[in-house]
Design a protein around this motif. Structure first.
Motif, PDB file in Angstrom:
ATOM      1  N   ASP A 142    -114.896  25.886 -33.327  1.00  0.00           N
ATOM      2  CA  ASP A 142    -116.410  26.358 -33.683  1.00  0.00           C
ATOM      3  C   ASP A 142    -116.445  27.701 -32.820  1.00  0.00           C
ATOM      4  O   ASP A 142    -117.130  28.870 -33.369  1.00  0.00           O
ATOM      5  CB  ASP A 142    -117.378  25.451 -33.199  1.00  0.00           C
ATOM      6  CG  ASP A 142    -117.218  24.413 -33.966  1.00  0.00           C
ATOM      7  OD1 ASP A 142    -116.938  24.358 -35.075  1.00  0.00           O
ATOM      8  OD2 ASP A 142    -117.669  23.240 -33.642  1.00  0.00           O
ATOM      9  N   CYS A 147    -119.404  29.925 -34.539  1.00  0.00           N
ATOM     10  CA  CYS A 147    -120.307  29.148 -35.120  1.00  0.00           C
ATOM     11  C   CYS A 147    -120.728  27.757 -33.922  1.00  0.00           C
ATOM     12  O   CYS A 147    -121.122  26.802 -34.512  1.00  0.00           O
ATOM     13  CB  CYS A 147    -119.928  28.253 -36.487  1.00  0.00           C
ATOM     14  SG  CYS A 147    -118.492  27.441 -36.416  1.00  0.00           S
ATOM     15  N   ARG A 149    -123.303  26.232 -30.978  1.00  0.00           N
ATOM     16  CA  ARG A 149    -124.443  26.155 -30.746  1.00  0.00           C
ATOM     17  C   ARG A 149    -124.875  26.732 -29.311  1.00  0.00           C
ATOM     18  O   ARG A 149    -124.048  26.045 -28.503  1.00  0.00           O
ATOM     19  CB  ARG A 149    -125.238  24.872 -31.009  1.00  0.00           C
ATOM     20  CG  ARG A 149    -125.351  24.530 -32.470  1.00  0.00           C
ATOM     21  CD  ARG A 149    -126.075  23.193 -32.660  1.00  0.00           C
ATOM     22  NE  ARG A 149    -126.221  23.082 -34.316  1.00  0.00           N
ATOM     23  CZ  ARG A 149    -127.251  23.730 -35.123  1.00  0.00           C
ATOM     24  NH1 ARG A 149    -128.066  24.556 -34.396  1.00  0.00           N
ATOM     25  NH2 ARG A 149    -127.098  23.288 -36.272  1.00  0.00           N
ATOM     26  N   THR A 170    -122.289  33.645 -31.867  1.00  0.00           N
ATOM     27  CA  THR A 170    -122.735  32.666 -32.867  1.00  0.00           C
ATOM     28  C   THR A 170    -124.019  33.251 -33.753  1.00  0.00           C
ATOM     29  O   THR A 170    -124.366  34.427 -33.314  1.00  0.00           O
ATOM     30  CB  THR A 170    -123.304  31.012 -32.298  1.00  0.00           C
ATOM     31  OG1 THR A 170    -123.357  30.241 -33.169  1.00  0.00           O
ATOM     32  CG2 THR A 170    -124.463  31.594 -31.485  1.00  0.00           C
ATOM     33  N   ASP A 173    -129.559  31.674 -35.993  1.00  0.00           N
ATOM     34  CA  ASP A 173    -130.216  30.393 -36.287  1.00  0.00           C
ATOM     35  C   ASP A 173    -129.647  29.221 -35.209  1.00  0.00           C
ATOM     36  O   ASP A 173    -130.053  28.146 -35.274  1.00  0.00           O
ATOM     37  CB  ASP A 173    -130.203  30.047 -37.409  1.00  0.00           C
ATOM     38  CG  ASP A 173    -128.636  29.769 -38.304  1.00  0.00           C
ATOM     39  OD1 ASP A 173    -127.871  30.721 -37.795  1.00  0.00           O
ATOM     40  OD2 ASP A 173    -128.534  28.767 -38.677  1.00  0.00           O
ATOM     41  N   ARG A 174    -128.572  29.521 -34.742  1.00  0.00           N
ATOM     42  CA  ARG A 174    -127.751  28.302 -33.672  1.00  0.00           C
ATOM     43  C   ARG A 174    -127.971  28.802 -32.315  1.00  0.00           C
ATOM     44  O   ARG A 174    -127.470  28.224 -31.544  1.00  0.00           O
ATOM     45  CB  ARG A 174    -126.447  28.549 -34.044  1.00  0.00           C
ATOM     46  CG  ARG A 174    -125.970  28.124 -35.309  1.00  0.00           C
ATOM     47  CD  ARG A 174    -124.371  27.824 -35.497  1.00  0.00           C
ATOM     48  NE  ARG A 174    -124.086  27.404 -36.832  1.00  0.00           N
ATOM     49  CZ  ARG A 174    -123.777  25.901 -36.774  1.00  0.00           C
ATOM     50  NH1 ARG A 174    -123.673  25.411 -36.052  1.00  0.00           N
ATOM     51  NH2 ARG A 174    -123.630  25.202 -38.162  1.00  0.00           N
ATOM     52  N   SER A 176    -130.992  28.351 -29.833  1.00  0.00           N
ATOM     53  CA  SER A 176    -132.284  27.676 -29.362  1.00  0.00           C
ATOM     54  C   SER A 176    -132.943  27.709 -28.164  1.00  0.00           C
ATOM     55  O   SER A 176    -132.045  27.257 -27.160  1.00  0.00           O
ATOM     56  CB  SER A 176    -131.941  25.938 -29.759  1.00  0.00           C
ATOM     57  OG  SER A 176    -131.631  26.002 -31.104  1.00  0.00           O
ATOM     58  N   LYS A 188    -128.175  19.871 -23.408  1.00  0.00           N
ATOM     59  CA  LYS A 188    -126.878  19.855 -23.735  1.00  0.00           C
ATOM     60  C   LYS A 188    -126.337  18.724 -23.336  1.00  0.00           C
ATOM     61  O   LYS A 188    -125.513  17.892 -24.104  1.00  0.00           O
ATOM     62  CB  LYS A 188    -125.881  20.940 -23.141  1.00  0.00           C
ATOM     63  CG  LYS A 188    -124.165  20.837 -23.022  1.00  0.00           C
ATOM     64  CD  LYS A 188    -124.049  20.760 -24.633  1.00  0.00           C
ATOM     65  CE  LYS A 188    -122.324  20.279 -24.641  1.00  0.00           C
ATOM     66  NZ  LYS A 188    -121.595  21.231 -23.881  1.00  0.00           N
TER      67      LYS A 188
END
Length: 312
Positions: A142, A147, A149, A170, A173-174, A176, A188
């Motif tokens: 990832d 991609c 988060r 990333t 939208d990933r 936050s 996390k």
């Protein structure tokens, strides 16, 4: 840290300033993240305690430093992606923050403990360095694909300044923002607690279903489409059914993270009986298998206890 909105001549043409980035930690997650920064046009200098990582780092187009202080000298951004709290506290000594450029930002992508994060935040603050915690969620693949988060803890203003850099890692939208200092680390750890808890609970249910004579493939499909469905069942169970215990993370690290989050629950006076049970299974798995890689080795322990493997 400079921010560009385009038309300055110092950026890559898309409004992102090419920054001097000091990068500490070139492990399984750190290396692909470093590669993303280099590909975005930033000048990255890396330090890792393992000198054998130099070749992999240079192959990405990044520079190599012999110490974290050397890597940080004059950098506008310090990024750390370390195995855990112990390594973060050891690597990020006071002198590292002291040699950063004026107005620098430290972005910690480590799955860190909030208490250690607070100590390091104080070190950074003493030198006027802003802090953003952004622990990573996802796999090394990832990270390479951009991609992951990011569970961000810190101020909106610092996140705004850092967004152009983070979006090399990333998509928007990933990323936050979950709260102030400490909130990113806690989030996390909660994500990990729930994932490992789902793995153990799902394995127990499947082992019971097998004992009751239900075909595992049928049971998986029914569960995936039911109120009990989860990403673990829909996405990760296929690896387990194939005998893959996901050797991308160490069992000892998993135990450490579960201990941190259960400790936080105790300190905050929050119920943690289920979390304790998840931790206990992983402690027993660590005793059985040792500090080896395998995110699903707690399930392997349950299979041993049941005397059967979860294979359709």
């Amino acid at each position: 840290m400079p921010v560009c909105v385009g038309g300055c001549g110092d950026c890559d043409g898309g409004g992102v300033v090419a920054l001097r980035v000091a990068f500490v930690g070139a492990g399984r997650m750190g290396t692909p993240v470093c590669g993303r920064f280099v590909s975005a046009g930033h000048a990255v200098t890396v330090f890792d305690v393992r000198p054998e990582r130099e070749g992999a780092v240079r192959s990405l187009g990044a520079g190599w430093a012999r110490s974290a202080v050397e890597a940080a000298a004059g950098a506008e951004v310090l990024v750390s992606v370390l195995p855990g709290p112990r390594e973060a506290e050891a690597a990020l000594e006071d002198a590292v923050f002291g040699v950063l450029a004026p107005g620098a930002v430290w972005i910690d992508m480590t799955s860190n403990a909030p208490a250690v994060g607070a100590v390091l935040r104080e070190r950074a603050g003493a030198h006027g360095v802003d802090v953003l915690e952004a622990p990573l969620g996802g796999s090394p693949d990832d990270a390479g694909r951009g991609c992951v988060r990011l569970f961000v803890g810190g101020s909106c203003e610092v996140l705004k300044r850092c967004r152009p850099l983070l979006e090399a890692v990333t998509s928007a939208d990933r990323i936050s923002l979950v709260g102030g200092p400490g909130a990113g680390y806690i989030t996390k750890l909660l994500v990990n607690l729930l994932w490992f808890g789902q793995a153990v609970a799902t394995a127990e249910a499947l082992l019971l279903g097998r004992r009751a004579g239900i075909d595992l493939a049928v049971l998986r499909d029914v569960l995936a489409g039911s109120a009990a469905g989860s990403d673990f069942i829909r996405r990760d169970l296929s690896a387990l059914f194939a005998g893959d215990y996901l050797p991308s993370y160490g069992l000892d690290r998993i135990r450490d993270q579960l201990e941190v989050i259960t400790g936080e629950a105790r300190d905050l006076g929050s119920p943690h009986g289920v979390a304790d049970a998840v931790l206990d299974v992983h402690r027993r798995a660590l005793e059985r298998f040792g500090p080896v890689d395998g995110e699903l080795l707690a399930v392997a322990l349950l299979e041993e206890w049941a005397g059967t493997l979860l294979r359709p």
